[in-house]
Design an enzyme around this catalytic site. Structure first.
Site, PDB file in Angstrom:
ATOM      1  N   CYS A   7       0.796  -1.238   0.000  1.00 33.26           N
ATOM      2  CA  CYS A   7       0.000   0.000   0.000  1.00 33.26           C
ATOM      3  C   CYS A   7       0.822   1.278   0.000  1.00 33.26           C
ATOM      4  O   CYS A   7       0.546   2.177  -0.799  1.00 33.26           O
ATOM      5  CB  CYS A   7      -1.037   0.003   1.117  1.00 33.26           C
ATOM      6  SG  CYS A   7      -0.867  -1.251   2.364  1.00 33.26           S
ATOM      7  N   LYS A  26     -14.480  -4.704   6.574  1.00 38.88           N
ATOM      8  CA  LYS A  26     -14.012  -5.510   5.455  1.00 38.88           C
ATOM      9  C   LYS A  26     -14.953  -6.651   5.146  1.00 38.88           C
ATOM     10  O   LYS A  26     -15.780  -7.028   5.974  1.00 38.88           O
ATOM     11  CB  LYS A  26     -12.629  -6.074   5.758  1.00 38.88           C
ATOM     12  CG  LYS A  26     -12.624  -6.980   6.983  1.00 38.88           C
ATOM     13  CD  LYS A  26     -11.303  -7.693   7.155  1.00 38.88           C
ATOM     14  CE  LYS A  26     -11.340  -8.575   8.396  1.00 38.88           C
ATOM     15  NZ  LYS A  26     -10.134  -9.385   8.567  1.00 38.88           N
ATOM     16  N   HIS A  64      -8.343  -1.564   0.019  1.00 39.02           N
ATOM     17  CA  HIS A  64      -7.362  -2.631  -0.251  1.00 39.02           C
ATOM     18  C   HIS A  64      -8.152  -3.814  -0.751  1.00 39.02           C
ATOM     19  O   HIS A  64      -9.242  -4.065  -0.276  1.00 39.02           O
ATOM     20  CB  HIS A  64      -6.659  -3.120   1.014  1.00 39.02           C
ATOM     21  CG  HIS A  64      -5.994  -2.071   1.808  1.00 39.02           C
ATOM     22  ND1 HIS A  64      -4.644  -1.851   1.735  1.00 39.02           N
ATOM     23  CD2 HIS A  64      -6.472  -1.206   2.731  1.00 39.02           C
ATOM     24  CE1 HIS A  64      -4.318  -0.882   2.584  1.00 39.02           C
ATOM     25  NE2 HIS A  64      -5.405  -0.479   3.194  1.00 39.02           N
ATOM     26  N   ASP A  71      -2.349  -7.907  -5.315  1.00 38.37           N
ATOM     27  CA  ASP A  71      -2.809  -6.775  -4.529  1.00 38.37           C
ATOM     28  C   ASP A  71      -3.361  -5.673  -5.430  1.00 38.37           C
ATOM     29  O   ASP A  71      -2.957  -5.563  -6.587  1.00 38.37           O
ATOM     30  CB  ASP A  71      -1.606  -6.214  -3.758  1.00 38.37           C
ATOM     31  CG  ASP A  71      -2.015  -5.535  -2.466  1.00 38.37           C
ATOM     32  OD1 ASP A  71      -3.228  -5.419  -2.216  1.00 38.37           O
ATOM     33  OD2 ASP A  71      -1.118  -5.113  -1.714  1.00 38.37           O
ATOM     34  N   GLN A 123       1.433 -11.060  -3.289  1.00 36.94           N
ATOM     35  CA  GLN A 123       0.000 -10.768  -3.205  1.00 36.94           C
ATOM     36  C   GLN A 123      -0.512 -10.320  -4.565  1.00 36.94           C
ATOM     37  O   GLN A 123       0.174  -9.595  -5.270  1.00 36.94           O
ATOM     38  CB  GLN A 123      -0.245  -9.614  -2.230  1.00 36.94           C
ATOM     39  CG  GLN A 123       0.068  -9.935  -0.791  1.00 36.94           C
ATOM     40  CD  GLN A 123      -0.202  -8.738   0.096  1.00 36.94           C
ATOM     41  OE1 GLN A 123       0.329  -7.667  -0.130  1.00 36.94           O
ATOM     42  NE2 GLN A 123      -1.042  -8.927   1.110  1.00 36.94           N
ATOM     43  N   ARG A 164       7.378 -11.042   5.240  1.00 36.80           N
ATOM     44  CA  ARG A 164       6.916 -10.805   6.598  1.00 36.80           C
ATOM     45  C   ARG A 164       7.523 -11.865   7.498  1.00 36.80           C
ATOM     46  O   ARG A 164       7.475 -13.050   7.174  1.00 36.80           O
ATOM     47  CB  ARG A 164       5.386 -10.904   6.676  1.00 36.80           C
ATOM     48  CG  ARG A 164       4.704  -9.874   5.804  1.00 36.80           C
ATOM     49  CD  ARG A 164       3.198 -10.047   5.844  1.00 36.80           C
ATOM     50  NE  ARG A 164       2.565  -9.067   4.963  1.00 36.80           N
ATOM     51  CZ  ARG A 164       1.265  -9.016   4.719  1.00 36.80           C
ATOM     52  NH1 ARG A 164       0.461  -9.887   5.303  1.00 36.80           N
ATOM     53  NH2 ARG A 164       0.773  -8.109   3.905  1.00 36.80           N
ATOM     54  N   HIS A 222      -5.084  -1.438  -4.953  1.00 36.25           N
ATOM     55  CA  HIS A 222      -5.647  -0.375  -4.126  1.00 36.25           C
ATOM     56  C   HIS A 222      -6.483   0.527  -5.002  1.00 36.25           C
ATOM     57  O   HIS A 222      -6.058   0.904  -6.081  1.00 36.25           O
ATOM     58  CB  HIS A 222      -4.523   0.399  -3.427  1.00 36.25           C
ATOM     59  CG  HIS A 222      -3.779  -0.460  -2.460  1.00 36.25           C
ATOM     60  ND1 HIS A 222      -2.647  -1.154  -2.802  1.00 36.25           N
ATOM     61  CD2 HIS A 222      -4.062  -0.789  -1.175  1.00 36.25           C
ATOM     62  CE1 HIS A 222      -2.250  -1.860  -1.758  1.00 36.25           C
ATOM     63  NE2 HIS A 222      -3.087  -1.669  -0.763  1.00 36.25           N
TER      64      HIS A 222
END
Length: 603
Positions: free
Chosen positions: A294, A429, A475, A343, A341, A323, A345
């Site tokens: 992000c 979410k 997200h 991912d 990911q 991570r 946004h």
RNA sequence: GCCAGCGUAGCUCAGCUGGUAGAGCAACUGAUUCGUAAUCAGUAGGUCCGGAGUUCGAAUCUCCGCGCUGGCUCCA
């Protein structure tokens, strides 16, 4: 259990006898009683053992014990045998109601300090206990009336594990014993069979057998090496998604893997996520290997002035993040330290939120369907109404977000479960858990509002009123991570990927050396049509090559002998259906292409 | 991270109470040229996870690492 009436006779804390007809509720009581029975067996076999808690859980029960020496796998059989013995004795569950003081005195005297702690925390002035043989437990009930009601063939003691008291690693560690119980022995047998089936589908085992990926001890735990065949599948997945996202108005971006600590200080991760981040120092400056994408996407948003006319902006990236995860939680591809990911946004205005969420829900369902998942569970996580001050964002933000989420679910006729207090602090979410071929849920897609990052990074756009406004940020991940998703796919399909995903779609099997020439022509023709085709020209018998291809779960085997070479055909063997007979090469090719473009799961 | 268990050939595993490491499959070589799930014969392959210790002697016993597996509130 009265199998005819399907109701379970139980005894309540006040001594009243009742019947439970609801199967789920009955099973829960039954399992809870089984856990007490196990505790009775354990106390009997291992004097000096103290009790933690012993609830029924979704597929069985457990009991936590304080036992200095610990238990060994070998003890399980003895525990199970003792339980059967206690069943034979048909011991009664005897409830009693006593005062809190009495209870504390009683359990203190027995050295059950964990029980004392629980009573002090949970009990009112009066509380109930159940006696089973020598075991007395602080317990709400109800229980079955006596151990004779437990079918000795319908329960099983499964395994031992360590567990922290109240699940807190700062507390003492107890010994947990897991077991399972069902109302009938058939259901137990089914459950054990299901465990076997899960073992067969284990992505770690299949990943090795199919040569998809490995994890190297030398390189470190939780880091995945994608082999050529695994990478093929990965690229197919990524290509599919990339094309679909471009089609739906996303832009792909690429962001660095490393960034200065300040970026992560601004985002707040440095403060709240530090224990999971890989941080290192160079030239007296601190850098972070990105654990999230992000802040990177935000940099791109901020690289220029944004107008409301630019919105919504949808930035997507197959972003690889690292991570730190505790060593004990790592698990094949499903729980790793480095992963990619899928991912994205979305930056939009408040007016655009509903439409964006709706498009997202359509996208999620489309993707799930494409990969052959037709069952799913949706969870809507909202804040804890009693602790509103713990959450970022305004009252207005939360209402707007929740309303957009619920409306888009309702519009699509999607059923969902509302999870009170399960929202993260920065926004509500939706999580989508899909159900795989053997009924297991996997949490993959997630759509989250973020009320904090736009503020922290001071994001803005110029609205039609000529003033700067703060955009809403979403997200969203569909597959979650590519690693995890491949793991789930392997287990869902038991390694037999649909033909559009299969790393090798067909293998050409020449019967003898004189068929090699034609076999190569066949392979060349199919490869020219973008099919992934191998040729097995080893000096082996056809049966051997077929077995090898079946083991590798290759969708089609093309047997080539004298007949085929002279007629220009191929004899097709399907991995599920077996021999399908000879057909012209071109018609086989056409059929495959149809299956690929339909993304058919079978055959 | 913590608890318990495990770590022997590429894979699956055998190796009793300490006496110097073995099978099947895979790989390789040769023979065979084969019609829908394993042709035959041969060859090669091991720092028994790593390190230290006990012992005349350690895959085996002890300790320390590393890794893997199951688990670490679904709340009396």
């Amino acid at each position: 259990m009265d199998l005819l009436n399907m109701s379970l006779r139980v005894i309540y804390a006040d001594g009243k006898i009742g019947e439970i007809a609801d199967k789920g509720a009955a099973l829960e009581v039954y399992r809870h009683s089984a856990s007490h029975l196990m505790a009775a067996a354990v106390s009997n076999l291992f004097p000096g053992t103290h009790l933690g808690i012993g609830p029924a859980i979704s597929d069985g029960f457990y009991y936590d014990f304080e036992h200095a020496q610990g238990f060994a796998e070998a003890d399980l059989a003895a525990i199970e045998a003792k339980m059967k013995e206690l069943i034979d004795q048909n011991l009664s569950f005897e409830p009693s109601i006593i005062s809190k003081d009495q209870a504390i005195e009683y359990f203190t005297q027995r050295g059950e300090h964990l029980k004392v702690e629980l009573i002090q925390e949970k009990a009112g002035e009066q509380l109930s206990c159940y006696r089973l043989g020598d075991l007395v437990d602080f317990c709400l009930g109800p229980h079955i009336c006596s151990t004779g009601l437990i079918n000795p063939k319908s329960f099983h003691v499964l395994n031992i594990a360590g567990s922290y008291w109240k699940g807190d690693e700062h507390n003492q560690q107890l010994q947990r014993i897991y077991g399972t119980a069902f109302l009938t022995s058939e259901e137990l047998a089914d459950y054990l069979k299901q465990l076997e089936e899960a073992k067969k589908r284990d992505h770690r085992k299949l990943g090795r057998e199919l040569d998809l990926f490995s994890i190297s001890e030398e390189a470190g735990p939780g880091l995945v090496f994608w082999h050529p065949k695994g990478t093929r599948v990965r690229l197919i997945i990524e290509d599919f998604l990339r094309k679909e996202l471009y089609r739906r108005g996303y832009e792909f971006v690429t962001t660095p893997h490393v960034a200065r600590d300040v970026l992560w200080k601004t985002s707040g991760h440095y403060e709240y996520y530090r224990q999971n981040m890989y941080v290192f120092k160079i030239d007296d400056e601190e850098f972070v290997i990105k654990p999230m994408n992000c802040p990177g996407h935000i940099q791109i948003y901020k690289s220029q002035m944004r107008s409301y006319r630019d919105l919504p902006l949808r930035f997507a990236e197959f972003g690889t993040v690292y991570r730190y995860e505790k060593s004990g939680v790592l698990h094949g591809m499903l729980r790793v330290r480095g992963f990619t990911q899928d991912d994205a946004h979305i930056f939009c205005t408040r007016e655009q939120v509903y439409e964006e969420i709706s498009a997202l829900m359509d996208l999620v369902l489309f993707i799930m369907n494409s990969f052959g998942f037709d069952q799913y569970k949706v969870e809507l996580s909202v804040r804890d109404e009693s602790k509103k001050e713990d959450y970022a964002g305004t009252e207005d933000d939360w209402q707007m977000a929740e309303e957009a989420l619920t409306r888009s679910l309702r519009d699509r006729g999607i059923e969902w479960t509302r999870m009170e207090g399960e929202a993260v602090f920065y926004g509500p979410k939706i999580d989508v858990k899909l159900i795989d071929a053997i009924g297991r849920p996997w949490q993959l897609s997630t759509v989250q509002f973020d009320f904090t990052l736009p503020k922290r990074f001071d994001l803005s756009y110029i609205a039609s009123d000529g003033l700067a406004h703060q955009p809403v940020m979403l997200h969203r991940a569909l597959l979650g991570s590519v690693e995890r998703f491949l793991g789930v796919l392997i287990e869902h399909y038991a390694g037999a990927f649909p033909i559009w995903l299969a790393p090798v779609q067909a293998v050409v099997i020449p019967i003898s050396e004189r068929h090699h020439e034609y076999a190569r022509q066949v392979q060349k023709r199919l490869a020219a049509a973008d099919l992934r085709v191998e040729i097995d020209d080893r000096n082996e018998k056809m049966g051997y090559k077929i077995r090898a291809a079946q083991t590798k779960k290759i969708p089609y085997m093309l047997v080539i002998g004298d007949k085929e070479a002279s007629s220009g055909e191929v004899s097709v063997r399907n991995r599920f259906l077996g021999d399908e007979g000879a057909q012209p090469l071109e018609s086989f090719l056409q059929k495959i292409q149809e299956l690929v473009s339909a993304r058919a799961a079978k055959p």
